[in-house]
Scaffold this motif. Structure first.
Motif, short mmCIF file in Angstrom:
data_model
loop_
_atom_site.label_atom_id
_atom_site.label_comp_id
_atom_site.label_asym_id
_atom_site.label_seq_id
_atom_site.Cartn_x
_atom_site.Cartn_y
_atom_site.Cartn_z
N ARG A 105 10.32 80.51 33.42
CA ARG A 105 8.72 80.92 33.87
C ARG A 105 8.18 82.01 33.44
O ARG A 105 7.85 82.86 33.98
CB ARG A 105 8.56 80.32 35.10
CG ARG A 105 9.15 79.36 35.79
CD ARG A 105 8.79 79.26 37.21
NE ARG A 105 7.42 79.47 37.75
CZ ARG A 105 7.03 79.33 38.95
NH1 ARG A 105 7.83 79.44 39.91
NH2 ARG A 105 5.69 79.74 39.14
N ARG A 106 8.72 82.62 32.26
CA ARG A 106 8.33 83.89 31.59
C ARG A 106 6.77 84.13 31.46
O ARG A 106 6.51 85.23 31.60
CB ARG A 106 8.91 84.24 30.09
CG ARG A 106 10.47 83.98 30.26
CD ARG A 106 11.20 84.55 28.79
NE ARG A 106 12.53 84.58 28.73
CZ ARG A 106 13.05 85.94 29.08
NH1 ARG A 106 12.24 86.90 29.39
NH2 ARG A 106 14.32 85.95 29.05
N HIS A 107 5.93 83.20 31.35
CA HIS A 107 4.68 83.45 31.31
C HIS A 107 3.98 84.09 32.64
O HIS A 107 3.06 84.51 32.59
CB HIS A 107 3.86 82.26 31.17
CG HIS A 107 4.02 81.18 31.97
ND1 HIS A 107 5.08 80.21 32.36
CD2 HIS A 107 3.04 80.67 33.11
CE1 HIS A 107 4.75 79.45 33.26
NE2 HIS A 107 3.78 79.59 33.81
N GLY A 108 4.74 83.87 33.85
CA GLY A 108 4.05 84.25 35.06
C GLY A 108 5.10 85.25 35.66
O GLY A 108 4.84 85.77 36.88
N TYR A 109 6.19 85.79 35.00
CA TYR A 109 7.08 86.88 35.49
C TYR A 109 7.39 87.72 34.56
O TYR A 109 7.34 87.49 33.08
CB TYR A 109 8.42 86.18 35.95
CG TYR A 109 8.15 85.35 37.22
CD1 TYR A 109 8.30 86.03 38.51
CD2 TYR A 109 7.79 84.03 37.15
CE1 TYR A 109 8.10 85.18 39.77
CE2 TYR A 109 7.46 83.22 38.29
CZ TYR A 109 7.72 83.72 39.36
OH TYR A 109 7.50 83.33 40.61
N LEU A 110 7.77 89.07 34.78
CA LEU A 110 8.23 89.97 34.12
C LEU A 110 9.73 90.47 34.10
O LEU A 110 10.17 90.82 35.54
CB LEU A 110 7.26 91.15 34.08
CG LEU A 110 7.66 92.55 33.28
CD1 LEU A 110 7.73 92.32 31.78
CD2 LEU A 110 6.76 93.57 33.58
N LYS A 111 10.35 90.44 33.21
CA LYS A 111 11.95 90.72 33.60
C LYS A 111 12.10 92.45 33.80
O LYS A 111 11.53 93.37 33.20
CB LYS A 111 12.75 90.49 32.23
CG LYS A 111 14.12 90.68 32.27
CD LYS A 111 15.09 89.92 33.31
CE LYS A 111 16.48 90.18 33.14
NZ LYS A 111 17.19 89.58 34.27
N LEU A 112 12.92 92.67 34.75
CA LEU A 112 13.16 93.79 35.17
C LEU A 112 14.69 94.30 35.02
O LEU A 112 15.31 93.62 35.90
CB LEU A 112 12.58 94.33 36.67
CG LEU A 112 11.27 94.00 37.08
CD1 LEU A 112 11.00 94.02 38.42
CD2 LEU A 112 10.08 94.61 36.20
N ARG A 113 14.78 95.25 34.20
CA ARG A 113 16.21 95.55 33.93
C ARG A 113 16.73 96.85 34.81
O ARG A 113 16.06 97.80 34.92
CB ARG A 113 16.68 95.86 32.43
CG ARG A 113 16.21 94.69 31.72
CD ARG A 113 16.89 94.85 30.25
NE ARG A 113 16.47 93.62 29.38
CZ ARG A 113 17.09 92.57 29.28
NH1 ARG A 113 18.42 92.39 30.13
NH2 ARG A 113 16.66 91.62 28.64
#
Length: 392
Positions: A286-294
């Protein structure tokens, strides 16, 4: 003996608010405890004695001549300085820098003490301990009420405190009357002990009345718009949550469960805070609604890789627990330019955590629903695993 016991009970009741904050946070293991002020009783005890030493000559000498007038002015100035020191020592850290508020409270304290001493001064001039007790009772009542108001964040917990004070005032008043005393003695005819008991009781009654008045002022606003931004919730520092900061907060879900999550503060309003929640659940589909945090970019703020929910959540001020750190500048700049950071859909209904029954429960220092992290997914509501959470 009955008079001594009644006086001791009244003194303890007046001194209790000076010991520390009146209310504790919802999760004592997660938030800092309310700031203690161990020096407050000592400051009030010594300061009240000094105020009596300064005020007593003013009543004895009076403004009868030029020289006497200057002496009285100097003594009153010194008395104001002592009162200001006591007000600052008993005030919470967030209010110590407010000069106007400290000045107003100092003036109120001096006026109340002078108003009590004026009619009683002729009876306690030969008994220093009696005079000190009168000043102490009045000072403790005024400063105790200020401390209760400063630390009385949860309105219904403040109401419980107010009811206890009222009950103690009623019981001690009946006790004094039953043992042959009076609560309205004539200063010219009553003994010093009778006057002291009356002053102690009226000081407790004033403290109780102040608490009772403060409750509806806090409760009405709380039930109408939610927990306020000021004063700060007990044990939470620094305050208020700054834009761009990362906090741990109790994020309420639509099913009335809640969970402690890291959140990024977007905007503060008078009634709530707009945030973006962080989850450790994989949202790669669901990448359109979330942002990956490293984790490499969020070192010291998060403990593992996460996903930032781009749907804005509204969180009441009382649900903020502690500050974790700052959002990295690169991520913040990206959030400011992303078009998919969106408000909650109108079809989803009002934001959870803002219904009337939630506001009512939060005013009791409680939470609607259950903690999603302490209830097993495969068990009923009553089945709980052991408490193992620790502060990050």
């Amino acid at each position: 003996m009955q008079a001594i016991l009644a006086g001791a009970v009244l003194l303890v009741c007046l001194s209790t608010p000076l010991m520390g904050g009146m209310q504790y946070p919802r999760l004592r293991t997660k938030r800092l405890l309310p700031e203690p002020t161990p020096g407050a009783p000592l400051a009030v005890g010594l300061g009240s004695w000094v105020m009596w030493l300064l005020m007593f000559p003013v009543f004895r000498v009076g403004f009868t001549g030029t020289r006497d007038t200057w002496i009285c002015v100097v003594l009153l100035v010194l008395c104001v300085l002592v009162a200001r020191l006591m007000v600052r020592m008993t005030a919470p850290a967030r209010l110590k820098g407010s000069r106007m508020l400290i000045a107003v409270r100092t003036l109120v304290l001096c006026c109340v003490v002078a108003g009590v001493m004026a009619p009683l001064d002729a009876r306690v001039d030969r008994q220093p301990m009696a005079g000190m007790t009168v000043i102490y009772a009045t000072t403790a009542a005024v400063l105790g009420l200020m401390r209760i108001v400063d630390h009385g964040y949860f309105p219904l917990v403040l109401l419980r405190t107010a009811l206890w004070k009222v009950l103690l005032a009623v019981v001690t008043g009946y006790w004094i009357h039953h043992t042959g005393g009076t609560l309205t003695p004539d200063p010219d005819e009553a003994t010093a002990g009778t006057l002291l008991l009356a002053v102690l009781w009226w000081s407790l009654a004033g403290l109780s009345a102040g608490c009772v008045v403060a409750v509806p002022v806090r409760l009405v606003r709380w039930l109408r718009t939610g927990p306020p931004a000021s004063p700060a919730p007990p044990g939470v520092t620094p305050w208020p949550p700054a834009v761009g900061a990362v906090w741990t907060a109790e994020l309420t879900h639509d099913d009335n469960t809640y969970k402690e999550r890291p959140v990024v503060v977007l905007e503060r309003t008078p009634d709530f805070v707009r945030v973006l929640g962080v989850t450790s659940v994989d949202k790669s589909t669901r990448r359109h609604g979330y942002l990956k945090l490293r984790l490499s970019e969020w070192e010291g703020v998060l403990t593992k890789d996460g996903w930032l929910n781009l749907e804005i959540a509204h969180i009441p001020y009382c649900d903020f627990l502690w500050r974790r750190g700052e959002c990295p500048q690169r991520v913040w700049d990206e959030l400011c330019g992303r078009a998919d950071v969106r408000e909650r859909s109108a079809k989803a209904g009002p934001a959870p955590g803002f219904t009337f029954h939630y506001r009512l429960r939060s005013a009791m220092n409680a939470h609607v629903g259950r903690d999603a992290r302490t209830v097993r997914a495969d068990a009923g509501n009553r089945a709980r695993r052991a408490w193992t959470r620790q502060k990050v």
